[in-house]
Design an enzyme around this catalytic site. Structure first.
Site, mmCIF file in Angstrom:
data_model
loop_
_atom_site.group_PDB
_atom_site.id
_atom_site.type_symbol
_atom_site.label_atom_id
_atom_site.label_comp_id
_atom_site.label_asym_id
_atom_site.label_seq_id
_atom_site.Cartn_x
_atom_site.Cartn_y
_atom_site.Cartn_z
ATOM 1 C CE LYS A 12 -2.080 -1.263 4.385
ATOM 2 N NZ LYS A 12 -1.586 -2.761 4.001
ATOM 3 N NE ARG A 86 -3.532 -0.829 10.296
ATOM 4 C CZ ARG A 86 -2.944 -0.689 9.239
ATOM 5 N NH1 ARG A 86 -2.458 0.473 9.176
ATOM 6 N NH2 ARG A 86 -1.847 -1.887 9.397
ATOM 7 N NE ARG A 125 7.333 -3.967 6.291
ATOM 8 C CZ ARG A 125 6.112 -3.769 6.200
ATOM 9 N NH1 ARG A 125 6.180 -2.759 5.241
ATOM 10 N NH2 ARG A 125 5.355 -3.884 7.186
ATOM 11 N NE ARG A 131 7.477 -1.595 10.233
ATOM 12 C CZ ARG A 131 5.461 -1.255 9.297
ATOM 13 N NH1 ARG A 131 5.668 -0.532 8.659
ATOM 14 N NH2 ARG A 131 4.828 -2.035 9.850
ATOM 15 N NE ARG A 142 2.126 -5.615 10.675
ATOM 16 C CZ ARG A 142 3.327 -5.727 10.301
ATOM 17 N NH1 ARG A 142 4.435 -6.334 11.022
ATOM 18 N NH2 ARG A 142 3.381 -5.261 9.458
HETATM 19 P P1 ADP Z 1 1.687 -2.449 8.015
HETATM 20 O O1 ADP Z 1 0.117 -2.054 6.495
HETATM 21 O O2 ADP Z 1 2.577 -2.910 7.347
HETATM 22 O O3 ADP Z 1 0.852 -3.168 9.092
HETATM 23 P P2 ADP Z 1 1.703 0.020 8.950
HETATM 24 O O4 ADP Z 1 2.733 0.877 8.571
HETATM 25 O O5 ADP Z 1 -0.016 1.041 8.050
HETATM 26 O O6 ADP Z 1 1.664 -1.210 8.423
HETATM 27 O O7 ADP Z 1 0.960 0.009 10.363
HETATM 28 C C1 ADP Z 1 2.123 -0.484 11.720
HETATM 29 C C2 ADP Z 1 1.076 -0.067 12.384
HETATM 30 O O8 ADP Z 1 0.526 1.311 12.854
HETATM 31 C C3 ADP Z 1 -0.664 -0.779 12.577
HETATM 32 O O9 ADP Z 1 0.058 -2.492 12.522
HETATM 33 C C4 ADP Z 1 -0.582 -0.379 13.865
HETATM 34 O O10 ADP Z 1 -0.583 -0.473 14.626
HETATM 35 C C5 ADP Z 1 -0.475 1.008 13.503
HETATM 36 N N1 ADP Z 1 -1.301 1.829 13.167
HETATM 37 C C6 ADP Z 1 -1.288 1.803 11.648
HETATM 38 N N2 ADP Z 1 -2.533 2.749 10.831
HETATM 39 C C7 ADP Z 1 -3.693 2.570 11.971
HETATM 40 C C8 ADP Z 1 -5.020 2.736 11.729
HETATM 41 N N3 ADP Z 1 -5.629 3.788 10.593
HETATM 42 N N4 ADP Z 1 -6.013 2.087 12.973
HETATM 43 C C9 ADP Z 1 -5.667 1.590 13.990
HETATM 44 N N5 ADP Z 1 -3.691 1.473 13.673
HETATM 45 C C10 ADP Z 1 -2.825 1.948 13.094
#
Ligand code: ADP
Length: 186
Positions: A12, A86, A125, A131, A142
Site C-alpha cells: 500500500k 482500518r 522487510r 521494524r 497483524r
Molecule cells: P502495515 O500495513 O505493514 O501493518 P502500517 O505502517 O500501515 O503497516 O502500520 C503499522 C502499525 O501502525 C499497525 O500495525 C498499527 O498498530 C498502527 N496503525 C497504523 N494505522 C492505523 C490505523 N488506521 N488504525 C489503528 N492503528 C494503526
C-alpha cells in the site's frame, strides 16, 4: 480523495506514494506518522509504541485526531490515505469528516496479495529494515487483526460503489499502471 486498502505487506505504502506523485495528491500514511512519533519519543509515541510492537491497532480516537490534524495542514485536501481507515468506526468517521468538508471519496483501491506471499515479504522487510513490528509473531497478529477489523471494510466500500481491486503481485511499475487504469486516470 483515495484510500489504499489491503493487508500488511500488500504494498500500500509503495503504491500510494507512486500514485500520489503521478496524480499530484498528498499521501497521508498513519503508519509513517505513528512511527515518527515513536522515533521522536512524543507523548503519543510513548502511548502507541507497545501497541504497535504487539501488532495491535492504535485506538480509533488517536488515529482520527491525527487525520484531522493532517487534513487541517492542507489548504485544499486532495489526499491518498495509506493504512487508514482500518476499522469500521474509522471508516464511518472519515465519511462524516469528508461530508463536513464537502469532499468526495473517489476511489478505494484494494491491493490483493496471497497470504503466503505477504508473510514472505514481511519477513524479508524484517531483515532489511528492522521494524520492531516485523517479527513472526507480530506479523501473524497483524494479519489476524487485518482479517478481523479491516477486511470488513472491503464490503463497506463495495456497497458504496467505490471499490477497485488490483492484484498486488508482480513488477511494482505494472501494479501502479493497473491502479491508474482501474481508477480511470491512465
Ligand atoms: P502495515 O500495513 O505493514 O501493518 P502500517 O505502517 O500501515 O503497516 O502500520 C503499522 C502499525 O501502525 C499497525 O500495525 C498499527 O498498530 C498502527 N496503525 C497504523 N494505522 C492505523 C490505523 N488506521 N488504525 C489503528 N492503528 C494503526
Amino acid at each position: 480523495m483515495m484510500i489504499f486498502l489491503g493487508p500488511p505487506g500488500a504494498g500500500k505504502g509503495t503504491q500510494a506514494a507512486r500514485v500520489a506523485e503521478r496524480l499530484g495528491l498528498t499521501k497521508i500514511s498513519t503508519g509513517d506518522i505513528l512511527r515518527a512519533h515513536v522515533r521522536e519519543g512524543t507523548e503519543l509515541g510513548k502511548k502507541v509504541a507497545p501497541i504497535m510492537e504487539r501488532g495491535d491497532l492504535v485506538p480509533d480516537d488517536l488515529i482520527l485526531a491525527i487525520i484531522k490534524e493532517e487534513l487541517k495542514k492542507l489548504p485544499v485536501p486532495r489526499v491518498i490515505f495509506d493504512g487508514f481507515p482500518r476499522t469500521r468506526p474509522q471508516a464511518e468517521a472519515l465519511d462524516r469528516l469528508l461530508g463536513d468538508l464537502g469532499l468526495r471519496l473517489d476511489a478505494v483501491v484494494l491491493l490483493e496479495v496471497p497470504t503466503d506471499e505477504l508473510v514472505q515479504r514481511l519477513m524479508k522487510r524484517a531483515q532489511e529494515e528492522g521494524r520492531v513490528d516485523d517479527n513472526e509473531e507480530t506479523i501473524r497478529r497483524r494479519l489476524a487483526v487485518y482479517r478481523e477489523e479491516t477486511e470488513p471494510l472491503i464490503d463497506y466500500y463495495a456497497r458504496k460503489g467505490v471499490l477497485f481491486t488490483v492484484q498486488g503481485v508482480g513488477p511494482v511499475d505494472q501494479i501502479t499502471e493497473c491502479v491508474l487504469k482501474v481508477i480511470g486516470a491512465a
